[in-house]
Write a protein that holds these residues in place. Structure first.
Motif, short mmCIF file in Angstrom:
data_model
loop_
_atom_site.label_atom_id
_atom_site.label_comp_id
_atom_site.label_asym_id
_atom_site.label_seq_id
_atom_site.Cartn_x
_atom_site.Cartn_y
_atom_site.Cartn_z
N ALA A 1 0.85 -1.18 0.00
CA ALA A 1 0.00 0.00 0.00
C ALA A 1 0.89 1.24 0.00
O ALA A 1 1.90 1.29 0.70
N LEU A 2 0.51 2.24 -0.79
CA LEU A 2 1.34 3.42 -0.99
C LEU A 2 0.58 4.68 -0.59
O LEU A 2 -0.57 4.88 -0.96
N ASP A 3 1.27 5.54 0.15
CA ASP A 3 0.70 6.84 0.50
C ASP A 3 0.70 7.76 -0.71
O ASP A 3 -0.25 8.50 -0.96
N THR A 4 1.78 7.69 -1.49
CA THR A 4 1.93 8.53 -2.67
C THR A 4 1.99 7.65 -3.92
O THR A 4 2.81 6.74 -4.00
N ALA A 5 1.07 7.91 -4.87
CA ALA A 5 1.03 7.11 -6.09
C ALA A 5 0.27 7.87 -7.16
O ALA A 5 -0.61 8.69 -6.85
N ALA A 6 0.60 7.60 -8.42
CA ALA A 6 -0.09 8.25 -9.52
C ALA A 6 -1.55 7.80 -9.59
O ALA A 6 -2.44 8.59 -9.92
N GLU A 7 -1.78 6.54 -9.30
CA GLU A 7 -3.14 5.99 -9.30
C GLU A 7 -3.47 5.53 -7.89
O GLU A 7 -2.70 4.79 -7.28
N LYS A 8 -4.61 5.97 -7.40
CA LYS A 8 -5.02 5.56 -6.06
C LYS A 8 -6.39 4.88 -6.10
O LYS A 8 -7.21 5.16 -6.98
N HIS A 9 -6.58 3.99 -5.14
CA HIS A 9 -7.84 3.28 -4.98
C HIS A 9 -8.46 3.69 -3.64
O HIS A 9 -7.81 4.30 -2.79
N THR A 10 -9.70 3.33 -3.46
CA THR A 10 -10.42 3.66 -2.23
C THR A 10 -10.25 2.55 -1.20
O THR A 10 -10.34 1.36 -1.52
N PHE A 11 -10.01 2.94 0.03
CA PHE A 11 -9.90 1.97 1.12
C PHE A 11 -11.30 1.46 1.45
O PHE A 11 -12.19 2.22 1.77
N SER A 12 -11.45 0.15 1.40
CA SER A 12 -12.77 -0.45 1.61
C SER A 12 -13.23 -0.39 3.06
O SER A 12 -14.40 -0.64 3.34
N THR A 13 -12.34 -0.09 3.98
CA THR A 13 -12.46 -0.16 5.45
C THR A 13 -12.19 -1.55 5.99
O THR A 13 -12.09 -1.72 7.20
N ILE A 14 -12.06 -2.56 5.11
CA ILE A 14 -11.77 -3.92 5.57
C ILE A 14 -10.27 -4.11 5.61
O ILE A 14 -9.56 -3.81 4.64
N GLY A 15 -9.77 -4.60 6.74
CA GLY A 15 -8.34 -4.80 6.87
C GLY A 15 -7.99 -5.79 7.96
O GLY A 15 -8.80 -6.10 8.83
#
Length: 245
Positions: free
Chosen positions: A158-172
């Motif tokens: 998982a990356l804090d900084t990235a050209a493409e980002k996804h949404t955190f599902s809240t599941i972890g």
């Protein structure tokens, strides 16, 4: 752990008299969906944090609910409203509940609908072997969060900084060690009732390459508005009819 302490401001007036996790999606309380999925995966010891109208949640499910067709659950409640007069935010609530949790545990929000997500022991085993402090499930960005939250490297970090980002599902999946220095300075059990968000803790751990992630592409909805709730229920399959006498 099921997160169920939020006020649900955007869901008003529906949440004025009913806690958001008890709003019904397809004929069952929203939070019951992940509860049943956890039970199906063999995870039957749950912690539920509560605040707004939290007594309704503990009254609805009690300590040992037997949900239809699922294994019996054992639920402990972390009543943030009673203990501190309000919700402690996500990390504050998790740290408050740490004495009730194991060294490794799932966290899922009680106001997210992901009916096909499977809480699998195999995922826990992979996480244990990885040595990471957290593993997150990310989803394609919905219309209300087009910029996303976190990136995903080719190596599964998982990356804090990235050209493409996804949404955190809240599941972890999490290790208790994430909620200790250097990433979190709130003492275990959060005796002072410190309010603390989760994102800064995750971002700090990501920058040390201690958080892994994967993309989940099954049905997923953050039930954050009455309109989204209505859409889910409008798309529900018809209720089963009783056979003729």
């Amino acid at each position: 752990m099921i997160l169920a302490a939020g006020r649900g401001e955007r869901m008003r007036p529906l949440t004025d008299a009913t806690p958001k996790p008890l709003l019904e999606v397809r004929r069952k309380p929203l939070m019951q969906w992940p509860m049943e999925a956890l039970a199906d995966g063999g995870f039957t010891e749950l912690v539920v944090n509560t605040d707004w109208l939290g007594a309704q949640i503990s009254s609805r499910f009690g300590a040992n609910p037997l949900l239809d067709g699922h294994s019996a659950l054992s639920i402990s409640y972390s009543d943030e409203g009673r203990d501190f007069g309000g919700a402690l935010e996500t990390a504050g609530g998790i740290v408050r509940a740490l004495p009730l949790l194991g060294e490794v545990f799932w966290v899922a929000a009680g106001d997210v609908f992901a009916p096909d997500f499977r809480f699998a022991q195999a995922a826990v085993d992979r996480f244990l072997a990885s040595g990471k402090l957290a593993h997150l499930w990310l989803v394609p960005n919905p219309a209300h969060n087009l910029k996303g939250d976190f990136g995903l490297s080719a190596e599964g970090l998982a990356l804090d900084t990235a050209a493409e980002k996804h949404t955190f599902s809240t599941i972890g999946l999490y290790r208790a060690a994430l909620f200790a220095p250097p990433y979190c300075n709130v003492p275990s059990g959060n005796p002072g009732g410190v309010k603390a968000p989760l994102a800064p803790i995750l971002r700090a751990a990501m920058n040390d390459a201690r958080v892994s992630a994967e993309l989940y592409t099954g049905p997923w909805t953050d039930v954050g508005t009455p309109e989204r709730l209505q859409q889910l229920n409008a798309a529900a399959p018809p209720a089963p009819t009783a056979p003729p006498a």
